[in-house]
Write an enzyme that holds these catalytic residues in place. Structure first.
Site, mmCIF file in Angstrom:
data_model
loop_
_atom_site.group_PDB
_atom_site.id
_atom_site.type_symbol
_atom_site.label_atom_id
_atom_site.label_comp_id
_atom_site.label_asym_id
_atom_site.label_seq_id
_atom_site.Cartn_x
_atom_site.Cartn_y
_atom_site.Cartn_z
ATOM 1 C CG HIS A 3 -0.127 -0.016 2.515
ATOM 2 N ND1 HIS A 3 0.439 1.121 3.053
ATOM 3 C CD2 HIS A 3 0.190 -1.035 3.350
ATOM 4 C CE1 HIS A 3 1.070 0.805 4.179
ATOM 5 N NE2 HIS A 3 0.933 -0.500 4.374
ATOM 6 C CD GLU A 77 2.076 -5.805 7.891
ATOM 7 O OE1 GLU A 77 2.333 -7.004 7.624
ATOM 8 O OE2 GLU A 77 2.731 -4.850 7.439
#
Length: 195
Positions: A3, A77
């Protein structure tokens, strides 16, 4: 791909499962990486359900005309448990070798490396099996992508050995149950735009 930048990235704070949006620079990075995909074939898109990954994926989807980005918790994550929102230096101090402590018990409610790696690799196999003969983009996070690189290279690269830039692209091929690395950490789209 990883990201774009968030304020917590900039401040070097541990994000993990904390749902932090892109900052202004991160939104610019997402637009730049989207442009890098303009002339590439993209059939399907998946993203972590966390905002920073999803916002990045939406920028790409606009450019490549993919109507839907499928989100998934298993693409998140690695969870850093009680240490989220702390300085990265604190993580390095409290959990020495946090990126290389395979087989260790969970500390500070952090997700074990093996558990994070398994949930991601299992989901990626499902994705490529569902999307046979399609070009797939997955937007996720630095630590979890490094866990996948570690898996594909049998520990030669990835976790504990590599830093992935925000919006860097790592490309893999999957055939007959085997993964192959095409490129890792390509962030030319960021370099070119600043020249």
């Amino acid at each position: 791909m990883r990201h774009g930048q968030t304020d917590w990235n900039k401040q070097r704070l541990i994000q993990g499962h904390s749902n932090i949006p892109l900052n202004e620079k991160g939104r610019e990075q997402a637009k730049k990486v989207a442009e890098a995909f303009r002339d590439k074939r993209v059939d399907v898109m998946y993203s972590s359900d966390l905002l920073r990954a999803y916002e990045t994926a939406l920028e790409i989807a606009k450019v490549v005309s993919v109507e839907k980005v499928t989100t998934c918790k298993r693409l998140r994550e690695r969870s850093f448990g009680d240490l989220e929102a702390q300085a990265v230096s604190k993580l390095e101090e409290l959990v020495p070798g946090y990126g290389t402590n395979w087989g260790s018990d969970a500390v500070y409610n952090m997700e074990r490396l093996e558990d994070a790696q398994k949930r991601l690799t299992d989901r990626l196999v499902e994705i490529v099996e569902e999307a046979k003969n399609k070009h797939v983009v997955v937007v996720s996070h630095g630590a979890i992508i490094n866990l996948f690189i570690h898996f594909v290279t049998n520990g030669e690269d990835g976790t504990g050995k590599r830093h992935l830039e925000n919006t860097s692209i790592s490309t893999f091929k999957y055939k007959d149950g085997e993964w192959e690395i095409v490129e890792i950490n390509n962030h030319d789209h960021l370099v070119k735009s600043t020249e």
